[in-house]
Design a protein around this motif. Sequence first.
Motif, PDB file in Angstrom:
ATOM      1  N   TYR A 160       0.840  -1.208   0.000  1.00  0.00           N
ATOM      2  CA  TYR A 160       0.000   0.000   0.000  1.00  0.00           C
ATOM      3  C   TYR A 160       0.875   1.258   0.000  1.00  0.00           C
ATOM      4  N   ILE A 161       0.248   2.337  -0.424  1.00  0.00           N
ATOM      5  CA  ILE A 161       0.818   3.676  -0.315  1.00  0.00           C
ATOM      6  C   ILE A 161      -0.336   4.630  -0.044  1.00  0.00           C
ATOM      7  N   VAL A 162      -0.134   5.523   0.926  1.00  0.00           N
ATOM      8  CA  VAL A 162      -1.149   6.491   1.312  1.00  0.00           C
ATOM      9  C   VAL A 162      -0.526   7.881   1.199  1.00  0.00           C
ATOM     10  N   THR A 163      -1.186   8.771   0.468  1.00  0.00           N
ATOM     11  CA  THR A 163      -0.697  10.142   0.305  1.00  0.00           C
ATOM     12  C   THR A 163      -1.658  11.110   0.980  1.00  0.00           C
ATOM     13  N   TYR A 164      -1.101  12.194   1.491  1.00  0.00           N
ATOM     14  CA  TYR A 164      -1.879  13.186   2.233  1.00  0.00           C
ATOM     15  C   TYR A 164      -1.372  14.563   1.838  1.00  0.00           C
ATOM     16  N   HIS A 165      -2.257  15.407   1.327  1.00  0.00           N
ATOM     17  CA  HIS A 165      -1.857  16.757   0.929  1.00  0.00           C
ATOM     18  C   HIS A 165      -3.048  17.691   1.040  1.00  0.00           C
ATOM     19  N   LYS A 166      -2.770  18.940   1.447  1.00  0.00           N
ATOM     20  CA  LYS A 166      -3.823  19.927   1.668  1.00  0.00           C
ATOM     21  C   LYS A 166      -4.004  20.882   0.499  1.00  0.00           C
ATOM     22  N   ALA A 167      -3.187  20.747  -0.528  1.00  0.00           N
ATOM     23  CA  ALA A 167      -3.305  21.595  -1.715  1.00  0.00           C
ATOM     24  C   ALA A 167      -3.261  20.712  -2.956  1.00  0.00           C
ATOM     25  N   THR A 168      -3.758  21.245  -4.048  1.00  0.00           N
ATOM     26  CA  THR A 168      -3.733  20.494  -5.302  1.00  0.00           C
ATOM     27  C   THR A 168      -2.296  20.217  -5.706  1.00  0.00           C
ATOM     28  N   SER A 169      -2.040  18.973  -6.092  1.00  0.00           N
ATOM     29  CA  SER A 169      -0.692  18.577  -6.493  1.00  0.00           C
ATOM     30  C   SER A 169      -0.728  18.102  -7.949  1.00  0.00           C
ATOM     31  N   PRO A 170      -0.254  18.927  -8.885  1.00  0.00           N
ATOM     32  CA  PRO A 170      -0.234  18.495 -10.294  1.00  0.00           C
ATOM     33  C   PRO A 170       0.604  17.238 -10.494  1.00  0.00           C
TER      34      PRO A 170
END
Length: 316
Positions: free
Chosen positions: A100-110
């Motif tokens: 698995y891989i889990v990503t977390y971001h609060k802004a749009t990531s191109p």
Amino acid sequence: MIRTMAMTKEQTLHIDLPIEKLHNDKIEWYWVDFFEPTPSETQKLESEFNFHPLAIEDCIHTLQRPKLDYFDDHTFYVIHALNAKSLDKEEIDIFHGYGYIVTYHKATSPELEQVWNRIQRDKSPHNWEEDHVLHQLLDKVVDNYFPIVYAIEDHINDIEDNTKQLSMERLLEQLFDTRADLLTLRQTVHPMRDLLYRMLSSQHLDSIKERKEYFSDIHDHLLKVSELIESNREMTTDIRDSYMSLNSHETNRTMQILTVISTIFMPLTFIVGVYGMNFTYMPELDERYAYFVVLAIMGIIAVLMFLWFKGKGWFD
């Protein structure tokens, strides 16, 4: 918002499966993306995935330094992308474990969107796995540094050429703004470079060892970006020093001209001052052509001093 992507053991890609259905034997690997998550969605990092509280705290408090933390069943990464327009750092947190891989971001990531869409469009999605996703995320983030650096380099060349004939004050203002942008880039790229070096040197990341040549390529790109940044900073320093020297030269030239004018007028002012005194007995005042003689003398003095300064090379 939470979105999911899962690859089954039958090599079928599923999009937006509920998180509860990801934890079963039929799933070979999955990717969960937390995009602008709400507090209740953020809580799922602990309730559904049981990630370490310190890692979750780093997700909540953004703009951590790029870092790598080892935990019992997963590895936590903090990486920084750059907004091409504002040059603001955009943090992407990554939890990476077996399957698995889990990503977390609060802004749009191109960069993240590029990888997500690429997997969806890939006619052979079974070739992907969680380690491949991690590599592609890092690769896209680093690759997007290059257009920013090249744009700054072009701007520096425009400042140096000054094709718009801007004033020196305006050029220096742009130059210092550019140096500030380069400093921002350096503060982003250097920690990322250190992060990749630590990943390559780690003895705990077996998945990185298996793809060492791919992650080494990302590290090489970061070295190249670092060299470009330092080269551009040196260029801005040279341009700044050149402008400052030119400005100093022009100031000295102006002072030189003013000095010549003042020096020429000093004896003339002395003569005018002498004949401006209100004495009764001044023999020259009774002469009929005294006024013209004095003017002629003053003219001769001015011409002689001008020729003397010219002979000294002050007008070259």
